[in-house]
Design a protein around this motif. Structure first.
Motif, PDB file in Angstrom:
ATOM      1  N   PRO A  58       0.933  -1.226  -0.248  1.00 16.67           N
ATOM      2  CA  PRO A  58      -0.011   0.066  -0.062  1.00 16.67           C
ATOM      3  C   PRO A  58       0.715   1.324  -0.131  1.00 16.67           C
ATOM      4  O   PRO A  58       1.865   1.359   0.690  1.00 16.67           O
ATOM      5  N   ARG A  59       0.290   2.284  -0.586  1.00 11.90           N
ATOM      6  CA  ARG A  59       1.247   3.449  -0.924  1.00 11.90           C
ATOM      7  C   ARG A  59      -0.061   4.722  -0.932  1.00 11.90           C
ATOM      8  O   ARG A  59      -0.942   4.638  -1.790  1.00 11.90           O
ATOM      9  N   ASP A  91       4.124  26.629  -2.321  1.00 10.42           N
ATOM     10  CA  ASP A  91       4.791  25.402  -2.936  1.00 10.42           C
ATOM     11  C   ASP A  91       3.792  24.090  -3.021  1.00 10.42           C
ATOM     12  O   ASP A  91       3.112  23.907  -1.653  1.00 10.42           O
ATOM     13  N   ILE A  92       3.460  23.564  -4.104  1.00  8.66           N
ATOM     14  CA  ILE A  92       2.547  22.533  -3.980  1.00  8.66           C
ATOM     15  C   ILE A  92       3.515  21.151  -4.565  1.00  8.66           C
ATOM     16  O   ILE A  92       4.335  21.119  -5.231  1.00  8.66           O
ATOM     17  N   TYR A  93       3.035  20.256  -3.684  1.00  6.51           N
ATOM     18  CA  TYR A  93       3.926  19.110  -3.698  1.00  6.51           C
ATOM     19  C   TYR A  93       3.126  17.803  -3.948  1.00  6.51           C
ATOM     20  O   TYR A  93       1.644  17.755  -3.577  1.00  6.51           O
ATOM     21  N   LEU A  94       3.488  17.054  -4.501  1.00  7.84           N
ATOM     22  CA  LEU A  94       2.872  15.542  -4.498  1.00  7.84           C
ATOM     23  C   LEU A  94       3.678  14.367  -3.701  1.00  7.84           C
ATOM     24  O   LEU A  94       5.096  14.430  -3.621  1.00  7.84           O
ATOM     25  N   ASN A  95       3.047  14.029  -2.729  1.00  5.95           N
ATOM     26  CA  ASN A  95       3.600  13.062  -1.753  1.00  5.95           C
ATOM     27  C   ASN A  95       3.310  11.828  -2.021  1.00  5.95           C
ATOM     28  O   ASN A  95       1.926  11.710  -2.131  1.00  5.95           O
ATOM     29  N   LEU A  96       4.186  10.966  -1.870  1.00  8.52           N
ATOM     30  CA  LEU A  96       3.678   9.257  -2.088  1.00  8.52           C
ATOM     31  C   LEU A  96       4.233   8.652  -0.822  1.00  8.52           C
ATOM     32  O   LEU A  96       5.283   7.919  -0.892  1.00  8.52           O
ATOM     33  N   PRO A  97       3.828   8.806   0.262  1.00 10.81           N
ATOM     34  CA  PRO A  97       4.345   8.201   1.564  1.00 10.81           C
ATOM     35  C   PRO A  97       4.019   6.835   1.964  1.00 10.81           C
ATOM     36  O   PRO A  97       2.876   6.401   1.320  1.00 10.81           O
ATOM     37  N   ASP A  98       4.655   6.193   2.671  1.00 16.89           N
ATOM     38  CA  ASP A  98       4.383   4.848   3.119  1.00 16.89           C
ATOM     39  C   ASP A  98       3.095   5.124   4.432  1.00 16.89           C
ATOM     40  O   ASP A  98       3.247   6.008   4.885  1.00 16.89           O
ATOM     41  N   PRO A  99       1.952   4.381   4.111  1.00 16.50           N
ATOM     42  CA  PRO A  99       0.640   4.824   5.133  1.00 16.50           C
ATOM     43  C   PRO A  99       1.038   4.422   6.451  1.00 16.50           C
ATOM     44  O   PRO A  99       0.177   4.903   7.119  1.00 16.50           O
TER      45      PRO A  99
END
Length: 489
Positions: free
Chosen positions: A375-376, A427-435
């Protein structure tokens, strides 16, 4: 190419607004149209050729923690691994002293300490338990009645540290835990003789959280233990549904050793087809075991892609690793094992107003050989440039496990900018964290995009845009899915 276009956040029927994109009727609020690309501000991104040390993919180093040695995972060792581009550690626990008795508390604590070191050091484990690492060591494994107790002893550790377990290999059976040489689980079993091994899998499936996979060494280890046909494969509909079948993955520990990978496929082309289809949705990794006429770069790159490889041993076999270096495919392998996400274009609301909807459209591609298999999360994050304590995010309903290789991926998100947001430049970010909450805020466990000038290591985010947000002069109420302020602890 297949196009994945998911409308992730829609404005509910209760939306009331006098913002620039007016919504005047119930019908419109239930299914709001997205802005046309020419109405949004376009941003283009430059791809990077950097070899990225991303989580749950790439080369790993093989480490053994046996009862007859005192090896342990140290911060210095993990730092060295990351500097070499590795986020995965293969941790093999050879329990030679416990073939006829319970695991000692001392040894269990040693496993806990190693797991804790992995978490602190920003790494994950490809984990295996076995009883021997040599054909000359007899017995090769422990009786099931004892192994069952061992699995129960390990259960609390597996549960507590599942956040840093990338995948658990089935192990326990036979030399190296590779399910071949065995004293207690039917040596060279035929179809119908896999019941003893099924007990091991069932026990492991029960003690591991349902979002984690168990890898087996051979196609028949899944086919025969579950009594299924090679065409009974996982589909997009059944993938990641937490069923037992969706959680059984694979490892190949004699990759390209000969025409049949040293008996991996039993010279049955249907088993190759099974792996080709299954590995789109489950973990795939392993190692090479000898130099051969099949281990050249051309075959390696072809089979890495066909079987969706995510990780492989850097330490073994050294002759094959050297061959890949000599034939100059090593950099491609380092870049393409597992996933590799590259942004091409982004579209953004050109004049954002506090209290109004904001739209983001992102186009990206996976140029790796596999999708993520654990999962991500996917988040859009706004950070005020001057008042950095003002951070806002929204979690999207995207699932990167379905971001497959060679498919165009389009993410569209439309959400509200809460009235509590201060105006100013963000600033706008795309974050793909470990849940997992234990590691969700750690940059080491977030995915870095393969683009130039986007990665913010401090946050673990990918910067996708900067924008000025102004106050909405209409002061109209906004009801809808909006960014939420948060703090990183």
């Amino acid at each position: 190419m297949k196009r994945l276009f998911l409308s992730l956040f829609c404005i509910p029927a209760l939306l009331l607004t006098f913002c620039n994109d007016k919504v005047n009727s119930k019908e419109e609020t239930e299914s709001p149209a997205s802005s046309a690309p020419d109405q949004l501000e376009k941003v283009t991104y430059q791809p990077s050729e950097e070899i990225i040390c991303n989580p749950e993919r790439g080369f790993f180093t093989h480490q053994e923690y046996a009862t007859d040695n005192n090896h342990s995972i140290t911060p210095a060792f993990l730092k060295e691994c990351r500097e070499k581009g590795m986020s995965l550690i293969f941790t093999a626990y050879y329990m030679r002293d416990f073939k006829d008795k319970l695991i000692s508390e001392e040894y269990l604590q040693r496993i806990r300490n190693n797991m804790l070191a992995l978490r602190k050091g920003g790494a994950k484990s490809v984990l295996r338990f076995a009883y021997t690492s040599s054909e000359n060591e007899k017995p090769w494994d422990a009786p099931w009645e004892l192994t069952e107790q061992h699995i129960q002893q390990l259960k609390p550790i597996l549960e507590e540290f599942s956040d840093v377990i990338c995948v658990l290999e089935a192990g326990f059976v036979g030399v190296w835990g590779e399910w071949y040489y065995t004293d207690h689980y039917n040596y060279q079993p035929k179809k119908g003789e896999y019941a003893p091994r099924r007990k091991v899998l069932d026990a492991l499936l029960k003690v591991m959280p349902k979002d984690r996979m168990i890898s087996v060494r051979y196609p028949v280890a899944k086919l025969f233990t579950f009594n299924i046909n090679y065409t009974d494969t996982i589909t997009r509909k059944t993938a990641y549904n937490e069923s037992d079948l969706s959680r059984i993955a694979f490892h190949n520990d004699c990759f390209l050793a000969d025409i049949d990978d040293m008996g991996t496929f039993g010279e049955n082309p249907d088993y190759r087809k099974f792996w080709e289809w299954e590995t789109k949705y489950v973990a795939m990794g392993g190692e090479t075991c000898k130099l051969s006429e099949y281990s050249n770069c051309e075959n390696a790159v072809t089979d890495f892609a066909k079987y969706h490889w995510s990780y492989i041993n850097i330490d073994y076999h050294p002759a094959v690793i050297n061959q890949w270096e000599d034939e100059q495919c090593m950099k491609e392998i380092q870049k393409r094992l597992g996933y590799r996400f590259t942004l091409s274009e982004g579209y953004f609301t050109p004049k954002g107003e506090i209290g109004c909807p904001y739209e983001v459209v992102l186009k990206l591609q996976n140029t790796g050989w596999a999708a993520p298999f654990n999962p991500r999360d996917v988040e859009i994050v706004f950070v005020h440039k001057k008042k950095k304590e003002n951070k806002y995010k929204i979690k999207l309903k995207e699932d990167p496990r379905f971001w497959f290789p060679n498919e165009q991926i389009t993410i569209q998100a439309r959400f509200g900018l809460p009235e509590s947001m201060p105006s100013g430049e963000y600033d706008i970010y795309l974050n793909l964290p470990d849940p997992r909450p234990t590691i969700a805020a750690r940059w080491e466990y977030s995915i870095q995009l393969a683009n130039k000038d986007v990665w913010n290591k401090q946050y673990g985010y990918n910067k996708i845009h900067s924008t000025m947000l102004v106050t909405n002069s209409n002061k109209a109420p906004f009801v809808g899915e909006s960014l939420e302020k948060f703090q990183v602890k």
